[in-house]
Design an enzyme around this catalytic site. Structure first.
Site, short mmCIF file in Angstrom:
data_model
loop_
_atom_site.label_atom_id
_atom_site.label_comp_id
_atom_site.label_asym_id
_atom_site.label_seq_id
_atom_site.Cartn_x
_atom_site.Cartn_y
_atom_site.Cartn_z
N HIS A 102 57.13 83.54 143.25
CA HIS A 102 56.01 84.49 143.23
C HIS A 102 56.41 85.81 143.87
O HIS A 102 56.14 86.89 143.31
CB HIS A 102 54.82 83.89 143.97
CG HIS A 102 53.67 84.84 144.13
ND1 HIS A 102 52.67 84.97 143.19
CD2 HIS A 102 53.37 85.71 145.14
CE1 HIS A 102 51.80 85.88 143.61
NE2 HIS A 102 52.21 86.35 144.79
N GLU A 103 57.05 85.74 145.04
CA GLU A 103 57.46 86.97 145.71
C GLU A 103 58.53 87.70 144.91
O GLU A 103 58.56 88.94 144.88
CB GLU A 103 57.97 86.65 147.12
CG GLU A 103 56.92 86.04 148.04
CD GLU A 103 55.64 86.86 148.12
OE1 GLU A 103 55.71 88.10 147.98
OE2 GLU A 103 54.58 86.26 148.32
N HIS A 106 56.98 89.89 142.45
CA HIS A 106 56.58 91.21 142.93
C HIS A 106 57.75 92.19 142.87
O HIS A 106 57.57 93.38 142.56
CB HIS A 106 56.08 91.11 144.37
CG HIS A 106 54.70 90.56 144.50
ND1 HIS A 106 53.63 91.03 143.76
CD2 HIS A 106 54.20 89.55 145.28
CE1 HIS A 106 52.54 90.36 144.08
NE2 HIS A 106 52.86 89.45 144.99
#
Length: 230
Positions: A102-103, A106
């Protein structure tokens, strides 16, 4: 009707806001803890997955670091650093891989110039002021029967609400990117379902924060309607 100066008629709205916030935190922690006990068949750590995702996406200017804390994972676009908490950085569980991916999502957004992410970044200064001062200004203005002060609180707090609203597509998009990437052989179908549950629980914390912000904005609007001119 006379009301004591310390009486806030909108305080009752804090009850659903508090319930929503507590539920979101309990949900994300319990879901993370559940899938943090299930080791991924791939054997990769969160840091390794993050680096593999970055490399496969053609991103070579982002470093992956370990930071202290629990669920403190975040991507810093200013420093180009993907910060992972110890249990995610070194962890080899479904939860660790889901959060790391998920990070990394980003970081991909940043590299691809994802517009909602840019908009969110531009709102940070105003949102910081709004979240800290908006509601206190409005409540104090109501005590002082100053519609000007309540209106000022309304204006600055609106920036905080907009920040929360823009955050939703940013977080959902990062999670979608993570799932798509993990589905490319990093996790089995069954494992992917576990990672999805972790990311959905994390996403709900942002939904909850947005709902709480909207409830507080409603409180300010009510105070403004009940206020008197100076």
């Amino acid at each position: 009707m006379y009301m004591p100066f310390f009486y806030d008629p909108t305080a009752i709205l804090l009850i659903p806001a508090i319930i929503i916030a507590i539920y979101a935190q309990v949900k994300v922690k319990s879901t993370f803890n559940k899938f943090n006990k299930i080791r991924s068949q791939s054997g990769y750590s969160g840091a390794e997955i993050a680096r593999k995702i970055l490399i496969s996406s053609g991103i070579d200017d982002v470093s992956v670091n370990q930071i202290q804390g629990h669920l403190t994972d975040h991507y810093d676009p200013r420093k180009k650093v993907l910060n992972l908490s110890p249990e995610v950085y070194s962890g080899r569980s479904l939860a660790a891989l889901g959060v790391a991916a998920h990070e990394a999502g980003h970081a991909i957004q940043d590299a691809r110039d994802y517009k909602p992410m840019r908009i969110r970044a531009s709102l940070v200064p105003a949102a910081s002021i709004g979240s800290s001062w908006g509601l206190p200004l409005a409540v104090f203005g109501f005590f002082m029967q100053s519609r000007f002060m309540i209106g000022l609180g309304l204006i600055v707090f609106t920036a905080a609400v907009l920040f929360h609203i823009v955050t939703l597509p940013v977080e959902f998009n990062a999670s979608n990117r993570a799932i798509q990437i993990l589905n490319r052989g990093f996790l089995s179908k069954e494992e992917l379902n576990g990672a999805k549950k972790v990311l959905r629980a994390a996403a709900f914390t942002y939904v909850a924060a947005t709902l709480v912000a909207i409830i507080n904005l409603l409180r300010i609007l009510i105070l403004f309607g009940m206020g008197r001119d100076e």
